[in-house]
Design an enzyme around this catalytic site. Structure first.
Site, PDB file in Angstrom:
ATOM      1  N   GLU A 249     -43.565 -71.461   6.022  1.00 54.26           N
ATOM      2  CA  GLU A 249     -44.187 -72.322   5.013  1.00 54.26           C
ATOM      3  C   GLU A 249     -43.044 -72.813   4.135  1.00 54.26           C
ATOM      4  OE1 GLU A 249     -45.231 -73.882   2.052  1.00 54.26           O
ATOM      5  OE2 GLU A 249     -45.973 -71.998   1.216  1.00 54.26           O
ATOM      6  N   CYS A 283     -44.680 -76.072  -3.901  1.00 55.50           N
ATOM      7  CA  CYS A 283     -44.324 -76.828  -2.696  1.00 55.50           C
ATOM      8  C   CYS A 283     -45.307 -77.973  -2.426  1.00 55.50           C
ATOM      9  CB  CYS A 283     -44.215 -75.901  -1.499  1.00 55.50           C
ATOM     10  SG  CYS A 283     -45.645 -74.843  -1.309  1.00 55.50           S
TER      11      CYS A 283
HETATM   12  P1  NAD Z   1     -33.179 -70.200  -2.379  1.00 59.91           P
HETATM   13  O1  NAD Z   1     -33.222 -71.132  -1.229  1.00 59.91           O
HETATM   14  O2  NAD Z   1     -31.960 -69.366  -2.585  1.00 59.91           O
HETATM   15  O3  NAD Z   1     -34.410 -69.190  -2.334  1.00 59.91           O
HETATM   16  C1  NAD Z   1     -35.717 -69.541  -1.995  1.00 59.91           C
HETATM   17  C2  NAD Z   1     -36.410 -68.254  -1.545  1.00 59.91           C
HETATM   18  O4  NAD Z   1     -35.871 -67.872  -0.288  1.00 59.91           O
HETATM   19  C3  NAD Z   1     -36.142 -67.061  -2.479  1.00 59.91           C
HETATM   20  O5  NAD Z   1     -37.313 -66.303  -2.604  1.00 59.91           O
HETATM   21  C4  NAD Z   1     -35.053 -66.261  -1.776  1.00 59.91           C
HETATM   22  O6  NAD Z   1     -35.140 -64.881  -2.043  1.00 59.91           O
HETATM   23  C5  NAD Z   1     -35.334 -66.549  -0.333  1.00 59.91           C
HETATM   24  N1  NAD Z   1     -34.138 -66.530   0.502  1.00 59.91           N
HETATM   25  C6  NAD Z   1     -32.972 -67.191   0.299  1.00 59.91           C
HETATM   26  N2  NAD Z   1     -32.114 -66.929   1.293  1.00 59.91           N
HETATM   27  C7  NAD Z   1     -32.745 -66.094   2.150  1.00 59.91           C
HETATM   28  C8  NAD Z   1     -32.384 -65.460   3.379  1.00 59.91           C
HETATM   29  N3  NAD Z   1     -31.183 -65.664   3.978  1.00 59.91           N
HETATM   30  N4  NAD Z   1     -33.285 -64.640   3.956  1.00 59.91           N
HETATM   31  C9  NAD Z   1     -34.498 -64.424   3.405  1.00 59.91           C
HETATM   32  N5  NAD Z   1     -34.894 -64.995   2.261  1.00 59.91           N
HETATM   33  C10 NAD Z   1     -34.029 -65.820   1.644  1.00 59.91           C
HETATM   34  O7  NAD Z   1     -33.284 -71.042  -3.659  1.00 59.91           O
HETATM   35  P2  NAD Z   1     -34.086 -71.033  -4.984  1.00 59.91           P
HETATM   36  O8  NAD Z   1     -33.155 -71.571  -6.020  1.00 59.91           O
HETATM   37  O9  NAD Z   1     -34.737 -69.727  -5.277  1.00 59.91           O
HETATM   38  O10 NAD Z   1     -35.155 -72.143  -4.634  1.00 59.91           O
HETATM   39  C11 NAD Z   1     -34.629 -73.382  -4.179  1.00 59.91           C
HETATM   40  C12 NAD Z   1     -35.496 -74.085  -3.244  1.00 59.91           C
HETATM   41  O11 NAD Z   1     -36.303 -73.214  -2.469  1.00 59.91           O
HETATM   42  C13 NAD Z   1     -36.464 -74.963  -3.954  1.00 59.91           C
HETATM   43  O12 NAD Z   1     -35.881 -76.196  -4.251  1.00 59.91           O
HETATM   44  C14 NAD Z   1     -37.564 -75.117  -2.968  1.00 59.91           C
HETATM   45  O13 NAD Z   1     -37.263 -76.179  -2.093  1.00 59.91           O
HETATM   46  C15 NAD Z   1     -37.528 -73.859  -2.183  1.00 59.91           C
HETATM   47  N6  NAD Z   1     -38.649 -72.974  -2.525  1.00 59.91           N
HETATM   48  C16 NAD Z   1     -39.807 -73.243  -1.901  1.00 59.91           C
HETATM   49  C17 NAD Z   1     -40.913 -72.481  -2.184  1.00 59.91           C
HETATM   50  C18 NAD Z   1     -42.221 -72.768  -1.513  1.00 59.91           C
HETATM   51  O14 NAD Z   1     -43.258 -72.411  -2.042  1.00 59.91           O
HETATM   52  N7  NAD Z   1     -42.220 -73.378  -0.332  1.00 59.91           N
HETATM   53  C19 NAD Z   1     -40.811 -71.451  -3.118  1.00 59.91           C
HETATM   54  C20 NAD Z   1     -39.601 -71.194  -3.739  1.00 59.91           C
HETATM   55  C21 NAD Z   1     -38.497 -71.975  -3.415  1.00 59.91           C
END
Ligand code: NAD
Length: 477
Positions: A249, A283
């Site tokens: 998702e 999202c």
């Molecule tokens: P991020 O990409 O670092 O993290 C997003 C999420 O992914 C966090 O919960 C993080 O713990 C997890 N994550 C990151 N790297 C991972 C890995 N290698 N393995 C497993 N989990 C991992 O960035 P952020 O600053 O927290 O959020 C940035 C972007 O993430 C946002 O711009 C958005 O696009 C996306 N996001 C989407 C949703 C959603 O509901 N689809 C929710 C949160 C963030």
């Protein structure tokens, strides 16, 4: 309020083996309000072993009995909703009213899955020979690894947890390090409701280390991730290498198409609420507002006025309508996409700036005339930014809606039944909501296409993602 959270492995709350912790920050004050225990490899090994044992127990508990425990957990979550909501607001920033709603909807979701687990039916397929039975049975897929983000610390977990438990799977949840207390409260409710040890395990740590370990582990049979498209693609390819079932998702960049025959008042009210809910860190938030040219000025005036009137502040204040962004990374990201749009000729009609001398507060922002090569028009802004653009006709609106690789949510407003049918068919998206913003109920599928991912969460489709089909062909002896 102190929110120190431990790991939950094999039915016990434990420190990580290194005793290290990760600070949790209140985004409204920038104060450290607690910690999350950090899992090391040894802890993850224990979590997998516990999930394997938990699966062997839980898969043999009848769906009827599983449902009872799940419903008991939902009752406890409702009883504790006020306390859970406060913890969520403190660690994530969203207004209390939104945190309460999320907590109560979480209980609702668990109850729905508890019931739906009793309807995981198989099939009897007529045989070619008399005395032969052909059965398509549905079995739980096995121990699940679930990765959930910080924006909806309860909802994101219960969609995965509810489906896993309903079907007889055990689960290891890697919840967000930014929002551990909400996830811990959820797990505690299940523990108090009598879930056997090992069925639910909760860990925090370095996300990449945990995902690499769990996804490649042979005992983990299913991976579910919610987060950015970039990380989702990385995890899906790792899961593919190890032949794991996957639900992804991922990000979105929802178009909201407002046709000139729409009820503008309704469109403004609903889209405003959907845009600024959780400070736009959603999202499915409407992001590209496409407005038919003869109602464009009208809509812009109304939307800008209502945006400027929003009360932004600490989510614990009941008068607050929009809280801070969840962490400092979002501030930097949102500021940079606004600056980029301005540099490319866009006009900021409301907000546009960070404000306050503490906390990650961003003004609700309306931007017009952003060119299609502006970053904000292409990457998920994941913040309180509405981009308003006029369109001439149906084809132009649909072409812009489908321009991006995302396909999660879309919205349309029109009084024409024909336009409603045509737009639902033409927009490349997993979900479209017309003349309302009703997505993400327990009984409805929540699903993306294209770069927004695959596999549904919620609805009976959400159950399918956690079961394997087994074919049994049997003759009498
Ligand atoms: P991020 O990409 O670092 O993290 C997003 C999420 O992914 C966090 O919960 C993080 O713990 C997890 N994550 C990151 N790297 C991972 C890995 N290698 N393995 C497993 N989990 C991992 O960035 P952020 O600053 O927290 O959020 C940035 C972007 O993430 C946002 O711009 C958005 O696009 C996306 N996001 C989407 C949703 C959603 O509901 N689809 C929710 C949160 C963030």
């Amino acid at each position: 309020m102190n929110q120190d959270v431990l790991l939950h492995i094999d039915g016990r709350w434990i420190e990580g083996s290194s005793n290290q912790t990760i600070p949790v920050i209140n985004p409204a004050t920038e104060e450290v309000v607690g910690t999350a225990a950090k899992a090391e490899r040894a802890d993850l090994e224990q979590a997998v072993a516990a999930a394997v044992r938990g699966f062997q127990i839980w898969r043999h508990v009848s769906a009827f009995e599983r449902g009872k425990i799940m419903r008991n957990a939902a009752v406890l979550i409702r009883e504790r909703a006020e306390q859970i909501a406060r913890a969520m607001t403190i660690e994530e920033g969203k207004p209390l009213a939104q945190a309460r709603l999320e907590t109560l909807s979480g209980a609702d979701m668990i109850e729905w899955f508890a019931e739906e687990g009793r309807r995981v039916y198989g099939r009897v397929i007529p045989a070619r020979t008399s005395g032969v039975y052909q059965l398509a049975l549905r079995e739980p897929v096995g121990p699940v690894a679930a990765f959930t983000p910080w924006n909806f610390p309860i909802s994101q977990v219960v969609k995965k947890l509810g489906a896993a438990l309903a079907t007889g799977c055990s689960i290891i949840i890697k919840a967000a390090e930014e929002t551990p207390a909400s996830a811990a409260a959820l797990v505690q409710a299940f523990t108090d409701a009598g879930i056997p040890a090992g069925v639910i395990n909760l860990v925090f740590g370095v996300p990449a280390e945990i995902s690499e370990y769990l996804i490649t582990h042979p005992s983990i049979r299913k991976v579910s991730f919610t987060g950015s498209t970039a990380i989702g693609k990385r995890l899906a390819s790792l899961a593919g290498l190890h032949m794991k079932r996957v639900t992804m998702e991922l990000g979105g960049h929802a178009p909201a198409i407002i046709f000139d025959d729409a009820d503008l008042e309704t469109a403004t009210t609903l889209l405003l609420a959907a845009k600024y809910r959780n400070a736009g860190q959603v999202c499915i938030a409407p992001t590209r507002f496409l407005i038919q040219e003869n109602v464009y000025e009208n809509f812009v005036d109304g939307f800008v006025g209502r945006t400027k009137a929003l009360r932004v502040g600490n989510g614990l204040d009941e008068a607050t309508e929009m809280g801070p962004l969840a962490h400092d990374r979002r501030i930097a990201a949102v500021e940079s996409v606004i600056q980029d749009a301005v540099d490319k000729g866009a006009s900021v009609k409301a907000g546009g700036r960070r404000f306050g001398n503490k906390g990650y507060f961003m003004e609700p922002t309306v931007i017009t005339e952003a060119p299609s090569d502006a970053l904000a028009m292409n990457v998920e802004p994941f913040g309180p930014i509405a981009l308003l653009t006029p369109f001439r006709n149906f084809a132009e609106a649909v072409s812009e809606a489908n321009r991006l690789p995302y396909g999660l949510a879309a919205y349309a407003f029109t009084r024409s039944a024909k336009t409603a049918i045509d737009v639902a068919a033409a927009v490349e998206t997993g979900m479209i909501s017309i003349n309302q913003t009703g997505l993400a109920l327990p009984e409805t599928p929540f699903v993306g296409v294209k770069d927004s991912g695959y596999g549904a969460e919620g609805g009976s489709e959400g159950i399918d993602a956690y079961v394997n089909t087994k074919f049994v062909s049997q003759a009498g002896v």
